[in-house]
Design an enzyme around this catalytic site. Sequence first.
Site, PDB file in Angstrom:
ATOM      1  N   PHE A 165       0.957  -1.263   0.656  1.00  0.00           N
ATOM      2  CA  PHE A 165       0.227  -0.464  -0.493  1.00  0.00           C
ATOM      3  C   PHE A 165       1.100   1.067   0.183  1.00  0.00           C
ATOM      4  O   PHE A 165       1.577   1.167   1.006  1.00  0.00           O
ATOM      5  CB  PHE A 165      -1.088   0.348   1.508  1.00  0.00           C
ATOM      6  CG  PHE A 165      -2.097   1.348   1.227  1.00  0.00           C
ATOM      7  CD1 PHE A 165      -3.062   1.300   0.333  1.00  0.00           C
ATOM      8  CD2 PHE A 165      -1.677   2.465   1.719  1.00  0.00           C
ATOM      9  CE1 PHE A 165      -4.362   2.138   0.448  1.00  0.00           C
ATOM     10  CE2 PHE A 165      -2.088   3.491   1.972  1.00  0.00           C
ATOM     11  CZ  PHE A 165      -3.730   3.423   0.624  1.00  0.00           C
ATOM     12  N   ASP A 250       9.415   2.981   1.854  1.00  0.00           N
ATOM     13  CA  ASP A 250       8.252   3.718   1.655  1.00  0.00           C
ATOM     14  C   ASP A 250       8.190   3.392   3.612  1.00  0.00           C
ATOM     15  O   ASP A 250       7.397   2.622   3.993  1.00  0.00           O
ATOM     16  CB  ASP A 250       6.544   3.165   1.284  1.00  0.00           C
ATOM     17  CG  ASP A 250       5.746   4.020   2.120  1.00  0.00           C
ATOM     18  OD1 ASP A 250       5.764   4.223   3.249  1.00  0.00           O
ATOM     19  OD2 ASP A 250       4.299   3.580   0.787  1.00  0.00           O
ATOM     20  N   LYS A 279       2.644  10.586   7.909  1.00  0.00           N
ATOM     21  CA  LYS A 279       1.732  10.077   9.042  1.00  0.00           C
ATOM     22  C   LYS A 279       2.129  10.421  10.891  1.00  0.00           C
ATOM     23  O   LYS A 279       1.979  11.689  10.820  1.00  0.00           O
ATOM     24  CB  LYS A 279       1.156   8.740   9.587  1.00  0.00           C
ATOM     25  CG  LYS A 279       0.619   7.726   8.417  1.00  0.00           C
ATOM     26  CD  LYS A 279      -0.256   6.877   8.168  1.00  0.00           C
ATOM     27  CE  LYS A 279      -1.202   6.521   7.804  1.00  0.00           C
ATOM     28  NZ  LYS A 279      -0.888   5.520   6.540  1.00  0.00           N
TER      29      LYS A 279
END
Length: 425
Positions: A165, A250, A279
């Site tokens: 993702f 990532d 995040k």
Amino acid sequence: MNHTVDVNPAAAGAEAALITGDGSGADWLARYSGSLMGVFGTPQRVLVRGAGCLVWDADGKEYLDLLGGIAVNALGHAHPFVTSVICSQLATLGHVSNFFTSPPQIALAEKLLALAKAPAGSKVFFTNSGTEANEAAFKLARRNTGSAPGEAPRRTRIIALEGAFHGRTMGALALTAKEAYRTPFEPLPGGVEHIPFGDIAALEAAVDDTVAAVFLEPIQGEAGVRPLPAGYLQAARAATTRAGALLILDEVQTGIGRTGKWLASEEAGIVPDAITLAKGLGGGFPVGALITLGEAPSSLLSAGQHGTTFGGNPVATAAALATLHALESQNVLANAAAVGEHLRDGLRAIPGVTEVRGEGLLIGFDLDADVAPAVVQAGLDAGFIVNSPGPRTLRLAPPLILTEAQADAFLAAFPAILQTAKDAQ
Ligand SMILES: *Cc1c(COP(=O)(O)O)cnc(C)c1O
């Protein structure tokens, strides 16, 4: 004509009416469904206030937040230091465009390079989100053409993993594996191939001099907190170096202390070509970053080849500086490591929990029945916010300031929550 404008409507008490208002959760949800796009389904609750690891809904119910806005609220809610730095920066200089720079932007770039132990020539590009950081990384990968200027690119392939993702915008979506997210939006940017998760032989077979980049999450968060097997990152570094491909990590979910270390990839002892963050970086304020490590990857994107209006603005970068400072000065990473281990040990001892994964306070665990969505509901009713990335998988990504006592409260409540979920099936 009178052109006088009241520049301070808050003086007339407008502020409270604008941002709080009254109403039960049910009233707000009716208004929500009449006005907000349905892509998120029906929200679980209407939240009105938070403090530390706790939040409260519009009906006054209290919750222990074990999801932290999906690994975002690293310091919990309404952290006093982060809040005061954001407010004072906004009251000083809020936005300037990237025709200009500002001290917090530069200080944050330097701080991130230091935390990443970045070699000489490393650079930072700021974004507003994780998907944007990965879009920038995708464009970086496209510029690793392997051909002379003016010639057709020789490196046309990009490798990502099954289960990956990387975000929802078109480039990041091309890197994301899940068919349900991808298929309705094809054609996506081309050249991306998904290879089996954690399979070193498959990686070595895929990576040759036609590959521009390999994108990896050290721990796949959305796939249910799946860590790459030991040795995988080192093998990926060796294979990409051999082939001249970029290794792009990532760490949007795993970075900034989430795993008890600044970066989840730290332990592997490798230097990737780029890292993406978002995040937890702003402690709840939207900010993301692409870090390029070393001279060569940093020079792939030249003036005019990428940009953003908001990315790197003074308020977002001040929020991130404040977050990093608080994480560091309060020794929060050590807390995340210790409380995370305590939670994993506790979960392993609960009947019906079949596997527990993760590092620090990024935790995934499997159940012996397909009841994870029902556990989320029963958890809410019992005053705990958790998440189900799969039918029998739960994820916890609480604030990194979670205490052992708060972890124990959840462990004590969990057997009854699981039973309620099973009874509801
Ligand atoms: C959440 C996430 C993204 C996307 O970030 P957004 O801020 O939602 O765009 C990308 N990669 C990983 C690993 C993530 O967890």
